[in-house]
Design an enzyme around this catalytic site. Structure first.
Site, PDB file in Angstrom:
ATOM      1  N   LEU A   8       0.808  -1.210   0.000  1.00 30.48           N
ATOM      2  CA  LEU A   8       0.000   0.000   0.000  1.00 30.48           C
ATOM      3  C   LEU A   8       0.846   1.266   0.000  1.00 30.48           C
ATOM      4  O   LEU A   8       0.347   2.372   0.174  1.00 30.48           O
ATOM      5  CB  LEU A   8      -0.955  -0.021   1.196  1.00 30.48           C
ATOM      6  CG  LEU A   8      -1.804  -1.306   1.277  1.00 30.48           C
ATOM      7  CD1 LEU A   8      -2.675  -1.268   2.514  1.00 30.48           C
ATOM      8  CD2 LEU A   8      -2.638  -1.508   0.041  1.00 30.48           C
ATOM      9  N   CYS A   9       2.124   1.108  -0.252  1.00 24.76           N
ATOM     10  CA  CYS A   9       3.080   2.203  -0.275  1.00 24.76           C
ATOM     11  C   CYS A   9       2.984   2.953  -1.613  1.00 24.76           C
ATOM     12  O   CYS A   9       2.959   2.343  -2.673  1.00 24.76           O
ATOM     13  CB  CYS A   9       4.472   1.589  -0.101  1.00 24.76           C
ATOM     14  SG  CYS A   9       5.811   2.742  -0.005  1.00 24.76           S
ATOM     15  N   HIS A  10       2.939   4.283  -1.542  1.00 24.76           N
ATOM     16  CA  HIS A  10       2.851   5.087  -2.768  1.00 24.76           C
ATOM     17  C   HIS A  10       4.208   5.140  -3.478  1.00 24.76           C
ATOM     18  O   HIS A  10       5.228   5.330  -2.829  1.00 24.76           O
ATOM     19  CB  HIS A  10       2.449   6.523  -2.432  1.00 24.76           C
ATOM     20  CG  HIS A  10       1.065   6.631  -1.889  1.00 24.76           C
ATOM     21  ND1 HIS A  10       0.769   6.388  -0.574  1.00 24.76           N
ATOM     22  CD2 HIS A  10      -0.119   6.930  -2.486  1.00 24.76           C
ATOM     23  CE1 HIS A  10      -0.534   6.554  -0.370  1.00 24.76           C
ATOM     24  NE2 HIS A  10      -1.098   6.879  -1.512  1.00 24.76           N
TER      25      HIS A  10
ATOM     26  N   ILE B 267       9.180   4.495   4.821  1.00 20.54           N
ATOM     27  CA  ILE B 267       9.227   3.080   4.442  1.00 20.54           C
ATOM     28  C   ILE B 267      10.430   2.831   3.540  1.00 20.54           C
ATOM     29  O   ILE B 267      11.110   1.802   3.642  1.00 20.54           O
ATOM     30  CB  ILE B 267       7.905   2.672   3.749  1.00 20.54           C
ATOM     31  CG1 ILE B 267       6.707   2.980   4.661  1.00 20.54           C
ATOM     32  CG2 ILE B 267       7.918   1.191   3.385  1.00 20.54           C
ATOM     33  CD1 ILE B 267       6.759   2.328   6.004  1.00 20.54           C
ATOM     34  N   GLU B 268      10.720   3.783   2.673  1.00 16.34           N
ATOM     35  CA  GLU B 268      11.885   3.656   1.794  1.00 16.34           C
ATOM     36  C   GLU B 268      13.173   3.588   2.622  1.00 16.34           C
ATOM     37  O   GLU B 268      14.079   2.800   2.317  1.00 16.34           O
ATOM     38  CB  GLU B 268      11.949   4.848   0.827  1.00 16.34           C
ATOM     39  CG  GLU B 268      10.975   4.773  -0.337  1.00 16.34           C
ATOM     40  CD  GLU B 268       9.530   5.127   0.032  1.00 16.34           C
ATOM     41  OE1 GLU B 268       9.276   5.494   1.212  1.00 16.34           O
ATOM     42  OE2 GLU B 268       8.659   5.036  -0.845  1.00 16.34           O
TER      43      GLU B 268
ATOM     44  N   ASP C  77      23.887 -12.168   3.770  1.00 18.51           N
ATOM     45  CA  ASP C  77      24.100 -13.058   2.628  1.00 18.51           C
ATOM     46  C   ASP C  77      25.590 -13.295   2.368  1.00 18.51           C
ATOM     47  O   ASP C  77      26.010 -14.432   2.103  1.00 18.51           O
ATOM     48  CB  ASP C  77      23.455 -12.446   1.373  1.00 18.51           C
ATOM     49  CG  ASP C  77      23.633 -13.322   0.147  1.00 18.51           C
ATOM     50  OD1 ASP C  77      23.407 -14.546   0.252  1.00 18.51           O
ATOM     51  OD2 ASP C  77      23.994 -12.804  -0.924  1.00 18.51           O
TER      52      ASP C  77
END
Lengths: 160, 160, 160, 160, 160, 160
Positions: free
Chosen positions: F75-77, F113-114, F128
């Site tokens: 739901l992130c723009h 969020i980014e 990793d």
């Protein structure tokens, strides 16, 4: 004479120039449905209210697909969407699930393709989740309902 | 009792376990169409043979979409496709373009969703390229025609 | 008569059928270079050993691009790569950076395109990082050096 | 002293701050070519006019690649492109296909990398489609021709 | 002496060669949690059972992220996953949501990174959906629990 | 009453409407860490200064992940980022690597969020690259430090 804007005079495909258009508020609403066996629809309807929420998963797929439309449709301009809403309606009589998407942005091109893409992938996700029990489902009537904003202005589908 | 395989006993979505399935040769054929005004179809038909090849662009979009299906459909398993073919048929009488996709792989799950996704994006690309002259086009009858391979074996859609 | 395999008899593009090919070990080596002003090369060379490692960033971009080749090149088969290595060589005399990529898989098609794509994006990343000081750089001689595996067997570029 | 803008004072890579730049109209033109055997060029030329349109497929790949440049090149800013056009020119004498891309946007950074990426992937797609008949093709002279817009203003490649 | 396998002798990053490994069944389980204010947890818990299903959305995001891990983590090998399951557990006492992912494949490398990536994006999606009411949430203890398959065999985290 | 903005009144997920918000300058800073065995940290520290630069690779992964956040978080723009910087700090005493990301844009929604996504994928890339020698590493304390811009204004995490 009317011509395809996505080709130049030599008939070569291009992503058309929208650089001179003013950014305006754009809205598009699209819809479609998936037809199935009544038993399949019954299972979807049951899951929505308790557990096994097929439409909840399909809604997320539809929203995410809207954001990735320009990666899939070759000549479609990339756009930063400002709103995506997806509605599903269970139609027991017709043994169908209807899907409607509304997409908005402020930009130089419209969001019709984004709205249609959201509907398509939302319905395809329903197919995917139900295919083991009903392989014959049919996705139908994927169409634009309305668009607003931009030079071509407001357009609304005529009632059937 | 029949149940959705994409949910566990608690009703939570999952990408189902196909690790015990044997890799077999899988084929799926899907189809769909886009209905439009006769003048629009005429323009598409004219371009196909000379310049402004709408269907050539849509074919590429369809093939590329098949490869990215698992990114779009949440619970779909990723698969390395071994073949994708797309056919368009111009139906002047019905003012429609038909699209048929055949997708193949050797794997642990089928490629029905990939074939349907290819058809959807192929038809959406036609919509995108013609929308400036015919916003009312409708994508219809997107459906599986046939699948082969895997535990559930051969399935073929009954004639209408 | 020799024909393009990526088109059917009607001249329509397709992702060709590799389903009957046996998975074999495949290797491809590709190379290319970017030509620049000596001062630019000097700055790249200086950074590699201390800080501001242009080639380190370009190497990562090249490796990641190899993995995404099938998303970019329309008729390219998706493949699970088993190895990607990238080498850069600074050629002070010619004021060039050479790039060589080796890509491997066990699969039904070769990895030539993946190796070439890795070289291209690696060199493009160098361009991106140096463009503010040398806009005229030229990417040159992107070519396959060698491939092994598959029905067509071993191929090696003749020495210049 | 001149320095790479993509590294901070500690030599660490960064996506540089363009937040203070004004959005301006940006244009970039890039070009490149692919050299091949005369017979290969002849087949491409034949297909362009009748069927088996290699350049039509490559054009779509080039346009789509322009849109995804920021996913491939690590420090490249994402941009909503407003125009992408791709031109191929068949040069029979030199046994080459030339590709030229023009990309435009209104934004805070330029679109040089997008134009170069489009050229690269367009030429790589030609390689992919012809590789079965001519593995030795070479992609050459991928370079910026011109850019306009932004603080650094207009730049044009000097004639050879 | 122990060395990083992701670098060659010159210290350059590489996607390591797994071509000689046998494909075996691989399983990885990873976990993590997000800590929040009790009121936030209460709202999530309420939604799960009735409407506003934060964890349902996060589960889909986690599954989809597992499939795209190799696009995000530079040296990670691409793999065709055969199973992804995600479990959330609401821990009212500690005001946390726990997430556990299980990922499986049959392949030449393990799926630890895929399982960890699924956990991360699942928890980040919870953050995204709740951030307007609780910006201070913390994602914690993202870790591998167990892995099986491959040359290095079975590994299990020691109890705390 | 406080409510989740990502659900409508019926409890259905949506990408919320930000079309009425003014584009403002947005900044977000997020952080997190990865805990490991002292010997692992020692190897990372050694590589950073000479060869085998784990943190250099992780930095690129973090920057690239920031750009793709909206593809991962449902739901992130989508946003065109104008700046991404990543800092790693080696904490020998605690046997940890700290990661801090700063992300900026001018847009209608924030970039928290980014920034968090960049931190997560940066730390996952460290995991990793080191997993062959230290499978038990733990990613911890991924959290927002500060945000500025937009209607909700400035927010800063309280000191511990």
């Amino acid at each position: 004479m009317t011509q395809f804007t996505h080709f130049n005079a030599a008939g070569e495909a291009q992503m058309v120039d929208v650089g001179d258009k003013l950014p305006t508020r754009r809205v598009a609403r699209a819809a479609g449905c998936i037809r199935m066996q009544p038993a399949t629809l019954h299972m979807i309807a049951a899951g929505t209210h308790t557990k096994g929420d097929v439409l909840g998963v399909a809604r997320i797929a539809a929203i995410m697909a809207a954001k990735r439309t320009a990666e899939l449709v070759p000549l479609c301009h990339p756009l930063a969407l400002t709103r995506v809403t997806i509605e599903f309606l269970i139609d027991t009589n017709a043994a169908q699930v209807h899907c409607q998407a509304q997409v908005e942005t402020t930009g130089q091109t419209g969001v019709e393709i984004e709205a249609l893409c959201a509907v398509q992938i939302g319905l395809l996700t329903i197919y995917d989740m139900c295919k083991a029990i009903d392989r014959g489902m049919i996705i139908d009537a994927v169409r634009l309902l309305e668009k607003a904003g931009g030079r071509s202005g407001h357009w609304q589908r005529a009632p059937d």
